[in-house]
Design an enzyme around this catalytic site. Structure first.
Site, PDB file in Angstrom:
ATOM      1  N   GLY A   8       4.866  81.953  25.775  1.00  0.00           N
ATOM      2  CA  GLY A   8       5.339  80.661  26.279  1.00  0.00           C
ATOM      3  C   GLY A   8       6.839  80.657  26.445  1.00  0.00           C
ATOM      4  O   GLY A   8       7.477  81.713  26.439  1.00  0.00           O
ATOM      5  N   ASN A   9       7.402  79.477  26.605  1.00  0.00           N
ATOM      6  CA  ASN A   9       8.861  79.371  26.683  1.00  0.00           C
ATOM      7  C   ASN A   9       9.297  78.070  26.012  1.00  0.00           C
ATOM      8  O   ASN A   9       8.460  77.303  25.529  1.00  0.00           O
ATOM      9  CB  ASN A   9       9.343  79.473  28.137  1.00  0.00           C
ATOM     10  CG  ASN A   9       8.760  78.381  29.007  1.00  0.00           C
ATOM     11  OD1 ASN A   9       9.006  77.204  28.779  1.00  0.00           O
ATOM     12  ND2 ASN A   9       7.966  78.773  29.998  1.00  0.00           N
ATOM     13  N   ARG A  10      10.603  77.813  25.999  1.00  0.00           N
ATOM     14  CA  ARG A  10      11.127  76.715  25.173  1.00  0.00           C
ATOM     15  C   ARG A  10      11.111  75.358  25.872  1.00  0.00           C
ATOM     16  O   ARG A  10      11.597  74.371  25.330  1.00  0.00           O
ATOM     17  CB  ARG A  10      12.540  77.061  24.713  1.00  0.00           C
ATOM     18  CG  ARG A  10      12.550  78.258  23.764  1.00  0.00           C
ATOM     19  CD  ARG A  10      13.946  78.648  23.372  1.00  0.00           C
ATOM     20  NE  ARG A  10      14.658  77.525  22.797  1.00  0.00           N
ATOM     21  CZ  ARG A  10      15.968  77.366  22.873  1.00  0.00           C
ATOM     22  NH1 ARG A  10      16.699  78.242  23.508  1.00  0.00           N
ATOM     23  NH2 ARG A  10      16.544  76.322  22.325  1.00  0.00           N
ATOM     24  N   SER A  11      10.575  75.293  27.067  1.00  0.00           N
ATOM     25  CA  SER A  11      10.532  73.997  27.760  1.00  0.00           C
ATOM     26  C   SER A  11       9.587  73.039  27.018  1.00  0.00           C
ATOM     27  O   SER A  11       8.487  73.422  26.626  1.00  0.00           O
ATOM     28  CB  SER A  11      10.030  74.192  29.191  1.00  0.00           C
ATOM     29  OG  SER A  11       9.724  72.942  29.756  1.00  0.00           O
ATOM     30  N   ALA A  40       8.579  74.763  33.613  1.00  0.00           N
ATOM     31  CA  ALA A  40       9.067  76.131  33.413  1.00  0.00           C
ATOM     32  C   ALA A  40       7.832  77.026  33.420  1.00  0.00           C
ATOM     33  O   ALA A  40       7.167  77.216  32.397  1.00  0.00           O
ATOM     34  CB  ALA A  40       9.812  76.231  32.091  1.00  0.00           C
TER      35      ALA A  40
END
Ligand code: FMN
Length: 411
Positions: A219-222, A285
């Site tokens: 995943g990512n930090r969005s 994102a």
């Protein structure tokens, strides 16, 4: 070019809302609704039935609105000889919350023997009704017929919803939550007066989650805060919003919400929903890469010394969504060479506007409530915005989108 900060007016500022309160056990929740309307900038005039005053005192509403509620038809204290006529002519919207079965029956039949029903008869603007009652009262044939009649006449119903009722039973008849009621009021005021009224806008939000096995994902930090703020701001300006989100945040009310998880799910949702949209705002994102394989069972810790994930490229969502007349707003989250990368992406993705931000800054980008962005356009324009709340920032982006939609064709 850098823009001066301009505060966005509160969504209901300059609007006058008449709030009708009737004799339901849920009348205390009208206090919360009133407070939220006032905080959103509205001037609120309260009208109450005599029965409503058995459940909640007019003094409470006076304390929140700074205005004396209207209860007694025959009182002479009002500066207006016919307050119902003045309210009916000057209100931007009439909201009845909670609406009892009895008041709905009176309004359906044109009776006007109390302040709430009398004001309904004299109302020029839209009327929104949020009923609350026991499930048997709501399903009673008389109530059904009255509701049908009121709907036919253009009255908008907010709920009721299924849930726990005063009797302790669970069923249909519970008042819609106050925050959701106020979201619907903002949406309706937007549709009546906003510059995006008539436009349908798809907004994507959140970071996608690409599964590696049933419990792990890449995943990512969005967090989805920017996309959700955009959906809220677009709704407040009257747009019909479809929010395609992978975020776990509560979605803004009065929007159509499509929950997705992966880039492929987001693409499928876009293909379904963008067909009837005027604009796409791509704040999500989306993971550039996903694990080539998602294991069917959890990878056990003891099984491997090293676990190497093979990643393959995801489709470029905004570039692959093309439709005649669709205005596309893309986002570029960068950590270096922000403007150069964003200008390149504007062309590569066929976007009309590119919103660039430096996500390495502490006060902007992921997971915070503020953002500092630059808006690039196809004419080489470059508008540097100051640090703003994500809601204010959304309005500045939507100012540009509204202008593009207006140039394209009348909405
Ligand atoms: C304790 C109590 C709770 C009530 N709750 C509701 C309710 O939630 N919804 C409803 O339609 N009527 C409810 N009623 C009935 C109404 O208060 C009654 O029909 C009243 O005449 C409604 O007047 P109004 O429509 O002028 O406010 C309740 C009555 C009592 C005594």
């Amino acid at each position: 070019m850098s823009s001066k900060p301009t505060a966005t007016p509160a969504p209901l500022s300059g609007r006058m809302i008449v709030l009708g309160v009737t004799g339901s056990i849920a009348a205390f929740k009208a206090v919360d609704v009133t407070s939220r309307l006032v905080q959103a900038g509205a001037t609120v005039e309260v009208v109450m039935t005599e029965a409503a005053t058995k459940f909640i005192g007019p003094l409470t509403f006076r304390g929140i609105t700074g205005r004396e509620p209207y209860v007694d038809l025959w009182a002479t204290a009002s500066p207006h000889a016919e307050p119902h006529v003045v309210l009916g002519r000057s209100a931007d919207l009439y909201l009845i919350v909670p609406a009892s079965a009895s008041t709905m029956a009176r309004i359906a039949h044109g009776l006007a023997d109390d302040f709430v029903s009398l004001t309904a008869l004299a109302m020029r603007g839209p009327v929104l009704i949020a009923p609350a009652m026991d499930a048997l009262m709501w399903s009673n044939a008389a109530t059904r017929a009255n509701v049908d009649l009121l709907r036919e006449r253009g009255i908008e119903f907010l709920g009721p919803v299924e849930g726990r009722l005063a009797s302790g039973e669970v069923g249909a008849g519970r008042l819609m939550e106050p925050a959701a009621i106020v979201d619907h009021v903002k949406a309706r005021i937007g549709r009546e007066h906003g510059d995006l009224a008539g436009a349908r806008i798809a907004v994507t939000a959140g970071g996608t989650r690409e599964p590696a096995d049933p419990v792990r994902f890449v995943g990512n930090r969005s967090t989805g805060k920017m996309g959700h703020a955009l959906a809220e701001a677009a709704r407040d300006r009257g747009a019909d919003v479809v929010l395609i989100t992978s975020a776990s945040l509560a979605a803004p009310g009065a929007t159509e919400v499509v929950q997705v998880e992966t880039a492929h799910e987001m693409l499928a949702a876009l293909e379904t929903h963008v067909a009837d949209c005027d604009a796409l705002v791509m704040a999500a994102a989306v993971a550039d890469y996903r694990p080539s394989e998602s294991l069917e069972r959890k990878q056990k810790r003891g099984g491997l010394e090293h676990w190497t994930l093979d990643l393959e490229r995801n489709p470029d969502l905004i570039a692959s969504i093309e439709r005649e007349g669709l205005i596309k707003v893309a986002f570029a989250a960068e950590t270096e060479d922000v403007l150069r990368n964003a200008a390149h992406k504007l062309v590569a993705k066929g976007a009309h506007l590119m919103v660039a931000n430096d996500v390495s800054a502490k006060d902007a980008g992921f997971a915070v409530d503020t953002n500092r962005v630059v808006i690039l356009d196809r004419n080489g324009g470059c508008d540097e915005l100051p640090l703003l709340s994500k809601y204010d920032c959304s309005h500045r982006i939507l100012d540009r989108l509204a202008a593009l939609l207006q140039d394209r064709a009348p909405l």
